[in-house]
Design a protein around this motif. Structure first.
Motif, PDB file in Angstrom:
ATOM      1  N   THR A 113      12.388   1.533  -0.638  1.00 47.96           N
ATOM      2  CA  THR A 113      13.514   2.363  -1.011  1.00 47.96           C
ATOM      3  C   THR A 113      13.045   3.241  -2.159  1.00 47.96           C
ATOM      4  OG1 THR A 113      15.063   0.638  -0.349  1.00 47.96           O
ATOM      5  CG2 THR A 113      15.911   2.371  -1.803  1.00 47.96           C
ATOM      6  N   VAL A 114      13.164   4.556  -1.977  1.00 43.51           N
ATOM      7  CA  VAL A 114      12.592   5.506  -2.929  1.00 43.51           C
ATOM      8  C   VAL A 114      13.702   6.301  -3.601  1.00 43.51           C
ATOM      9  CG1 VAL A 114      10.983   7.427  -3.204  1.00 43.51           C
ATOM     10  CG2 VAL A 114      10.581   5.716  -1.424  1.00 43.51           C
ATOM     11  N   THR A 115      13.649   6.377  -4.922  1.00 46.73           N
ATOM     12  CA  THR A 115      14.510   7.260  -5.691  1.00 46.73           C
ATOM     13  C   THR A 115      13.615   8.398  -6.171  1.00 46.73           C
ATOM     14  OG1 THR A 115      15.847   5.382  -6.421  1.00 46.73           O
ATOM     15  CG2 THR A 115      16.069   7.437  -7.668  1.00 46.73           C
ATOM     16  N   ASN A 141       4.303  12.923  -8.234  1.00 52.28           N
ATOM     17  CA  ASN A 141       5.182  13.567  -9.201  1.00 52.28           C
ATOM     18  C   ASN A 141       6.552  13.778  -8.549  1.00 52.28           C
ATOM     19  OD1 ASN A 141       5.900  14.825 -11.610  1.00 52.28           O
ATOM     20  ND2 ASN A 141       5.284  16.836 -10.879  1.00 52.28           N
ATOM     21  N   GLY A 142       7.604  13.380  -9.219  1.00 54.71           N
ATOM     22  CA  GLY A 142       8.960  13.512  -8.708  1.00 54.71           C
ATOM     23  C   GLY A 142       9.541  12.214  -8.182  1.00 54.71           C
ATOM     24  N   VAL A 143       8.675  11.213  -7.933  1.00 59.39           N
ATOM     25  CA  VAL A 143       9.163   9.908  -7.490  1.00 59.39           C
ATOM     26  C   VAL A 143       9.537   9.113  -8.741  1.00 59.39           C
ATOM     27  CG1 VAL A 143       8.558   7.737  -6.366  1.00 59.39           C
ATOM     28  CG2 VAL A 143       7.845   9.910  -5.356  1.00 59.39           C
ATOM     29  N   LYS A 144      10.794   8.721  -8.816  1.00 61.07           N
ATOM     30  CA  LYS A 144      11.286   8.007  -9.996  1.00 61.07           C
ATOM     31  C   LYS A 144      11.081   6.505  -9.888  1.00 61.07           C
ATOM     32  CE  LYS A 144      14.678  11.513 -11.104  1.00 61.07           C
ATOM     33  NZ  LYS A 144      16.066  11.798 -11.422  1.00 61.07           N
ATOM     34  N   SER A 145      11.324   5.930  -8.693  1.00 57.42           N
ATOM     35  CA  SER A 145      11.122   4.494  -8.505  1.00 57.42           C
ATOM     36  C   SER A 145      10.942   4.184  -7.032  1.00 57.42           C
ATOM     37  CB  SER A 145      12.294   3.685  -9.073  1.00 57.42           C
ATOM     38  OG  SER A 145      13.456   3.903  -8.303  1.00 57.42           O
ATOM     39  N   VAL A 146      10.223   3.090  -6.776  1.00 55.67           N
ATOM     40  CA  VAL A 146      10.019   2.591  -5.419  1.00 55.67           C
ATOM     41  C   VAL A 146      10.264   1.093  -5.438  1.00 55.67           C
ATOM     42  CG1 VAL A 146       8.434   2.378  -3.474  1.00 55.67           C
ATOM     43  CG2 VAL A 146       8.232   4.344  -5.017  1.00 55.67           C
ATOM     44  N   SER A 178      10.237  -2.290  -3.051  1.00 52.35           N
ATOM     45  CA  SER A 178       9.793  -2.834  -1.769  1.00 52.35           C
ATOM     46  C   SER A 178      10.677  -3.989  -1.344  1.00 52.35           C
ATOM     47  CB  SER A 178       8.355  -3.330  -1.871  1.00 52.35           C
ATOM     48  OG  SER A 178       7.488  -2.248  -2.042  1.00 52.35           O
ATOM     49  N   GLY A 179      10.843  -4.118  -0.057  1.00 53.05           N
ATOM     50  CA  GLY A 179      11.610  -5.216   0.513  1.00 53.05           C
ATOM     51  C   GLY A 179      11.191  -5.408   1.959  1.00 53.05           C
ATOM     52  N   PHE A 180      11.935  -6.221   2.678  1.00 57.94           N
ATOM     53  CA  PHE A 180      11.619  -6.473   4.079  1.00 57.94           C
ATOM     54  C   PHE A 180      12.864  -6.338   4.930  1.00 57.94           C
ATOM     55  CE2 PHE A 180       8.060  -8.412   1.986  1.00 57.94           C
ATOM     56  CZ  PHE A 180       7.004  -8.122   2.828  1.00 57.94           C
ATOM     57  N   SER A 181      12.683  -5.813   6.126  1.00 59.42           N
ATOM     58  CA  SER A 181      13.723  -5.744   7.135  1.00 59.42           C
ATOM     59  C   SER A 181      13.105  -6.322   8.395  1.00 59.42           C
ATOM     60  CB  SER A 181      14.159  -4.300   7.371  1.00 59.42           C
ATOM     61  OG  SER A 181      15.136  -4.236   8.383  1.00 59.42           O
ATOM     62  N   GLY A 182      13.548  -7.501   8.772  1.00 55.47           N
ATOM     63  CA  GLY A 182      12.873  -8.203   9.856  1.00 55.47           C
ATOM     64  C   GLY A 182      11.477  -8.590   9.384  1.00 55.47           C
ATOM     65  N   PHE A 183      10.485  -8.153  10.104  1.00 56.37           N
ATOM     66  CA  PHE A 183       9.102  -8.448   9.720  1.00 56.37           C
ATOM     67  C   PHE A 183       8.379  -7.214   9.203  1.00 56.37           C
ATOM     68  CE2 PHE A 183      10.220 -11.771  12.759  1.00 56.37           C
ATOM     69  CZ  PHE A 183       9.890 -12.886  12.005  1.00 56.37           C
ATOM     70  N   MET A 190       0.815  -1.190   0.000  1.00 56.61           N
ATOM     71  CA  MET A 190       0.000   0.000   0.000  1.00 56.61           C
ATOM     72  C   MET A 190       0.861   1.257   0.000  1.00 56.61           C
ATOM     73  SD  MET A 190      -3.327   0.380   2.275  1.00 56.61           S
ATOM     74  CE  MET A 190      -4.213   1.893   2.266  1.00 56.61           C
ATOM     75  N   GLY A 191       1.951   1.252   0.770  1.00 58.94           N
ATOM     76  CA  GLY A 191       2.848   2.397   0.794  1.00 58.94           C
ATOM     77  C   GLY A 191       3.511   2.628  -0.546  1.00 58.94           C
ATOM     78  N   LYS A 192       3.870   1.549  -1.212  1.00 60.88           N
ATOM     79  CA  LYS A 192       4.514   1.660  -2.514  1.00 60.88           C
ATOM     80  C   LYS A 192       3.595   2.350  -3.507  1.00 60.88           C
ATOM     81  CE  LYS A 192       6.753  -0.969  -6.159  1.00 60.88           C
ATOM     82  NZ  LYS A 192       7.171  -2.252  -6.666  1.00 60.88           N
ATOM     83  N   SER A 193       2.333   1.971  -3.537  1.00 61.59           N
ATOM     84  CA  SER A 193       1.403   2.578  -4.495  1.00 61.59           C
ATOM     85  C   SER A 193       1.142   4.042  -4.158  1.00 61.59           C
ATOM     86  CB  SER A 193       0.097   1.791  -4.568  1.00 61.59           C
ATOM     87  OG  SER A 193      -0.582   1.834  -3.334  1.00 61.59           O
ATOM     88  N   ALA A 194       1.155   4.403  -2.870  1.00 56.87           N
ATOM     89  CA  ALA A 194       0.965   5.794  -2.473  1.00 56.87           C
ATOM     90  C   ALA A 194       2.124   6.654  -2.961  1.00 56.87           C
ATOM     91  CB  ALA A 194       0.825   5.904  -0.958  1.00 56.87           C
TER      92      ALA A 194
END
Length: 55
Positions: free
Chosen positions: A27-29, A10-15, A17-22, A1-5
């Protein structure tokens, strides 16, 4: 859900998704001349997915 938000901002080049622990992490460029971190945090809070920011 956060990735789609973030992907529709405008201005977000790439997102990536991954996991750290649970926890899901994104990671946003982005172009800082178009969008600020505060604007991205605001979008995540509005979507109800914000839990914190890590550099």
């Amino acid at each position: 859900m956060g990735k789609s938000a973030l992907e529709r901002l405008n201005g977000v080049k790439s997102v990536t998704s991954g996991f750290s622990g649970f926890r899901e992490i994104n990671t946003v460029t982005f172009d800082p001349t178009v969008i600020t971190r505060d604007q991205m945090v605001s979008a995540l809070k509005k979507a109800g997915t914000y839990t914190g920011t890590r550099e």
